[in-house]
Design an enzyme around this catalytic site. Structure first.
Site, short mmCIF file in Angstrom:
data_model
loop_
_atom_site.label_atom_id
_atom_site.label_comp_id
_atom_site.label_asym_id
_atom_site.label_seq_id
_atom_site.Cartn_x
_atom_site.Cartn_y
_atom_site.Cartn_z
N VAL B 99 0.87 -1.17 0.00
CA VAL B 99 0.00 0.00 0.00
C VAL B 99 0.91 1.22 0.00
CG1 VAL B 99 -1.79 1.26 1.26
CG2 VAL B 99 -1.72 -1.26 1.35
N CYS B 100 0.55 2.23 -0.81
CA CYS B 100 1.25 3.52 -0.74
C CYS B 100 2.74 3.32 -1.03
CB CYS B 100 0.97 4.12 0.65
SG CYS B 100 1.26 5.88 0.84
N SER B 101 3.60 4.02 -0.32
CA SER B 101 5.04 3.92 -0.59
C SER B 101 5.62 2.58 -0.17
CB SER B 101 5.79 5.05 0.10
OG SER B 101 5.57 5.00 1.50
N GLY B 102 4.81 1.68 0.35
CA GLY B 102 5.26 0.31 0.59
C GLY B 102 5.80 -0.34 -0.67
#
Lengths: 206, 206
Positions: B99-102
């Site tokens: 998720v996101c910058s993951g």
């Protein structure tokens, strides 16, 4: 604005963390998780533990009270420490808010008498028992009391609270930073549009 | 299905807890929060603490790896314990997700080379540095790798994962139990439709 989110065993994690994330990104807003005693609090799935950083007694005058729901609501509704804290904090708070069955806890604390309020679709009718007028809406604002429907509705509610308190520009910026441009793969999140079999399957998951 | 969500200091809470709540409601799915060492992990706002119940070394073979994002990503991308765990777990996992910058962490672990992937709109172009093809979409599935856009997109991604793994009926029931019928007060969650001033204001919140 200082938000206090009271935790209790068996809360639903997203009820608390959805609005937490939205509000904690807003400039000038801080959030404290609290409980009768500080320490770890286990959620309804018994696989997530959030830490209550403060005792409720240590944060008696928040600007915003925000009560999550979850299967643990039934027990929390009988906890005099939690109910007394909500009742006293509500008197001075700019907003008293709930997500999902958290509104039943507000009801048990006497905060909803004579007000329109919502809750998770599975329990919303129960609000009438506290003198409230149940409303099958996603977010209901009645005076300083703001209630949200089930679990994920807390995100929409938090944006609404932000807009009313810090202005639309702030709410829009927060909505963009959390990239809240929802696109669920199904249109099955509304109980009014679900058939009886789906409603039964959903309630069976709790 | 056993999901492991690795935590690191400075993760964004909703990145982890959105998909957690969706997946943990599904029958037969369990979720474990893990970290290099078990114990409390502080989020990006420094006001939420989630407990890692397990050490990464104790959960080497999850069915699903799910990596949240957050400002702490920059440091996590250089943690060999986390990257080695992701690399090894990915080999056997049914799904490796972020998720996101993951997704930058997945990239640093070498998982995204040659794949289409997404991320938070503020950093998605950086995926090219890991040999990935950046895609400005909310959820991207490429083989067994599933990436989501910023923060709240993890909820949509988790429903997609559920549908593909446990079937549409299960995903629909979970969507209904978490009452995910989103209704944000503004249409400002998509960076492609935001003006430069709003994008700047949003990035200023991180």
């Amino acid at each position: 604005m200082h938000v206090v989110i009271p935790l209790y065993p068996g809360f639903t994690a997203l009820d608390a963390v959805g609005p937490y994330t939205v509000l904690a990104f807003a400039p000038g807003w801080t959030v404290t998780f609290a409980a009768p005693a500080p320490g770890p609090v286990l959620d309804d799935r018994e696989s997530l533990t959030l830490t209550a950083a403060a005792a409720l007694a240590d944060v008696p005058r928040p600007d915003v009270v925000l009560v999550p729901g979850g299967p643990g609501t039934a027990q929390a509704m009988g906890d005099p420490v939690l109910l007394d804290w909500i009742r006293a904090a509500h008197e001075h708070a700019a907003w008293t808010a709930s997500v999902c069955s958290g509104s039943l806890i507000l009801g048990a604390a006497g905060v909803l008498a004579g007000r329109r309020a919502t809750s998770h679709w599975g329990v919303v009718d129960g609000l009438a028992g506290f003198g409230a007028e149940p409303a099958r809406e996603r977010v209901v604002v009645d005076g300083t009391v703001v209630t949200a429907a089930g679990v994920s509705a807390g995100i929409d509610m938090a944006l609404e609270l932000l807009a009313r308190t810090s202005g639309a520009d702030t709410a829009r910026a927060v909505q963009l930073v959390v990239e809240y441009d929802p696109d669920p793969p199904f249109d099955s999140g509304n109980a009014e549009r679900a058939d009886a079999a789906l409603r039964e399957a959903a309630l069976g998951l709790i």
